[in-house]
Design a protein around this motif. Structure first.
Motif, short mmCIF file in Angstrom:
data_model
loop_
_atom_site.label_atom_id
_atom_site.label_comp_id
_atom_site.label_asym_id
_atom_site.label_seq_id
_atom_site.Cartn_x
_atom_site.Cartn_y
_atom_site.Cartn_z
N UNK A 47 -1.47 0.39 -8.89
CA UNK A 47 -0.63 -0.46 -7.91
C UNK A 47 0.82 0.13 -8.24
N UNK A 48 1.10 0.35 -9.33
CA UNK A 48 2.70 0.83 -9.46
C UNK A 48 3.09 1.76 -8.97
N UNK A 49 2.03 2.79 -8.66
CA UNK A 49 2.48 4.03 -7.88
C UNK A 49 2.53 4.06 -6.47
N UNK A 50 1.85 2.53 -5.80
CA UNK A 50 1.96 2.64 -4.49
C UNK A 50 2.94 1.82 -3.81
N UNK A 51 3.97 1.56 -4.64
CA UNK A 51 5.10 0.81 -4.03
C UNK A 51 5.89 1.52 -3.04
N UNK A 105 -2.03 9.26 -14.72
CA UNK A 105 -2.95 8.93 -13.61
C UNK A 105 -3.30 10.03 -12.88
N UNK A 106 -4.00 10.13 -11.91
CA UNK A 106 -4.57 10.97 -11.15
C UNK A 106 -3.73 12.33 -10.62
N UNK A 107 -2.42 12.05 -10.68
CA UNK A 107 -1.53 13.33 -10.18
C UNK A 107 -1.19 12.88 -8.99
N UNK A 108 -1.59 11.87 -8.07
CA UNK A 108 -1.04 11.59 -6.79
C UNK A 108 -0.28 10.23 -6.89
N UNK A 109 0.61 10.11 -5.87
CA UNK A 109 1.38 8.90 -5.86
C UNK A 109 1.62 8.75 -4.34
N UNK A 110 2.39 7.80 -3.95
CA UNK A 110 2.79 7.72 -2.64
C UNK A 110 3.97 8.35 -2.07
N UNK A 111 4.57 8.64 -0.99
CA UNK A 111 5.68 9.14 -0.48
C UNK A 111 7.10 8.33 -0.86
N UNK A 112 6.58 6.78 -0.83
CA UNK A 112 7.65 5.79 -1.02
C UNK A 112 7.85 5.86 -2.23
N UNK A 113 7.00 5.84 -3.19
CA UNK A 113 7.09 6.06 -4.87
C UNK A 113 8.09 7.47 -5.29
N UNK A 114 7.90 8.28 -4.47
CA UNK A 114 8.40 9.58 -4.67
C UNK A 114 9.65 9.45 -4.20
N UNK A 115 10.15 8.81 -3.07
CA UNK A 115 11.43 8.63 -2.53
C UNK A 115 12.26 7.77 -3.53
N UNK A 118 6.39 4.27 8.21
CA UNK A 118 5.02 4.16 8.26
C UNK A 118 4.59 5.51 7.63
N UNK A 119 5.39 6.32 7.18
CA UNK A 119 4.90 7.63 6.36
C UNK A 119 5.17 7.31 4.67
N UNK A 120 5.68 6.09 4.33
CA UNK A 120 5.80 5.79 3.00
C UNK A 120 4.70 5.80 2.17
N UNK A 121 3.44 4.98 2.92
CA UNK A 121 2.37 4.87 2.01
C UNK A 121 1.48 5.99 2.01
#
Length: 367
Positions: free
Chosen positions: A361-365, A213-223, A250-253
């Motif tokens: 979508x799978x990277x924004x959970x 993908x674009x190389x970006x993910x959400x902080x929640x997915x990283x956690x 509130x920071x996980x997205x």
């Protein structure tokens, strides 16, 4: 082959823009020729002449633009612009194509409108000169745009290659240790070994998705990825590894570069848990400071011998990988600071949010 509704809508719009551009150029050339040969002062008396000038200019524009575009398409396919000789060949062939198209347009107008079309040599010379200049300018802009697009494509390819190299460097850091842990558990605690395999599988699935993908993910997915990594490492260190993750909901997205937090945690495990026989706590915290996301990964181990980040980066550690990823995405807007017992990273939230629309979508959970 089916055509998407978006393409079906874009084609008429693109055609309308092209026709509008040709009409605009035709009006400008027609008015210019009328001013040269008749004078704008006689517009009220001889306005039909102006209309004929615009009409003939439109015919010339259609012939010439169609000829040049067809010629450029053939040239780009047969003679790529990779040398000065190729550029010279393009210019020469386009010049011939312009003169040929001008001659064809002149013949077309003379045959169909013999009574209204003037072929005085003075008119032909002026119109040919104007046409050639306009064509030259248009071709110059077209080639400049082509070079610009190729430059952007080359930069994007180089960027993706660097990013792929960084991803390839991340995975082996924990892969071999995980296999060793599984091998040690498979005979004595097969159920736990199975759980470690599942966590490892999920972690690599996430890493593989990040690489596509674009190389970006959400902080929640990283956690989530960090939790899986810590679960795998817990099988190796057992009670010596204690994990604490304090990331507000509130920071996980919030969007962050994918596979950035895990190397920081891995570094804490390596320099904290790996260098002490006592229990060591690895803590991941996140907070918002104005429009900046502050990530901090610390451990209760012996800590670094120095807080000079450059000295640690020169050792070729996983931190150097993260630093380069941050530089690729944010330039100097992102900061990494070495703490006595950990690392702090600051990311511009506003700049990172611009890339969030590219997340699958799978990277924004959230975790």
């Amino acid at each position: 082959m089916s055509t998407s509704p978006l393409n079906a809508l874009q084609r008429p719009r693109r055609l309308a823009r092209q026709v509008g551009l040709l009409l605009g150029v035709s009006v400008l050339i027609g008015v210019f020729l009328f001013h040269v040969w008749t004078g704008l002062g006689q517009l009220s008396e001889r306005w039909p002449t102006l209309l004929w000038n615009v009409y003939f200019s439109f015919i010339y524009a259609v012939f010439i633009v169609t000829s040049i575009r067809a010629t450029m398409t053939v040239l780009e396919a047969r003679v790529p612009l990779r040398s000065r000789r190729a550029v010279a060949l393009h210019v020469g062939v386009l010049s011939v194509a312009t003169v040929t198209a001008y001659g064809l347009a002149t013949g077309f107008c003379k045959v169909l409108y013999a009574s209204s079309f003037s072929v005085r040599w003075q008119v032909l010379v002026v119109t040919a000169t104007v046409t050639f200049v306009v064509t030259l300018v248009w071709s110059a802009f077209a080639y400049m745009n082509s070079f610009y697009q190729k430059l952007r494509e080359a930069e994007a390819a180089q960027y993706e290659a660097r990013l792929a190299t960084l991803r390839a460097q991340i995975n082996p850091h924990f892969l071999f240790n995980a296999f060793n842990s599984i091998a040690a558990l498979v005979r004595t605690r097969p159920g736990e070994a199975e759980a470690v395999v599942e966590d490892l599988s999920d972690l690599f699935r996430y890493a593989l998705q990040a690489s596509k993908d674009s190389g970006m993910a959400t902080l929640g997915a990283e956690v989530k990825a960090v939790r899986r990594y810590l679960s795998v490492e817990h099988a190796r260190y057992r009670d010596r590894l204690i994990a604490e993750i304090n990331v507000p909901e509130d920071l996980r997205p919030a969007p962050v570069p994918s596979m950035t937090v895990q190397p920081l945690v891995e570094n804490a495990v390596k320099h904290g848990v790996g260098k002490t026989r006592e229990a060591c706590t690895v803590t991941v915290t996140a907070r918002r400071m104005n429009e900046t996301l502050v990530l901090r990964v610390t451990d209760t181990g012996p800590g670094f011998d120095t807080t000079d980040l450059d000295a640690v980066l020169n050792e070729g550690s996983g931190l150097a990988n993260v630093q380069e990823r941050l530089a690729l995405f944010f330039g100097e807007a992102a900061q990494m600071t070495l703490l006595p017992q950990g690392v702090e990273v600051r990311l511009p939230l506003q700049q990172a949010a611009e890339a969030r629309s590219n997340l699958p979508p799978e990277m924004t959970v959230a975790a």
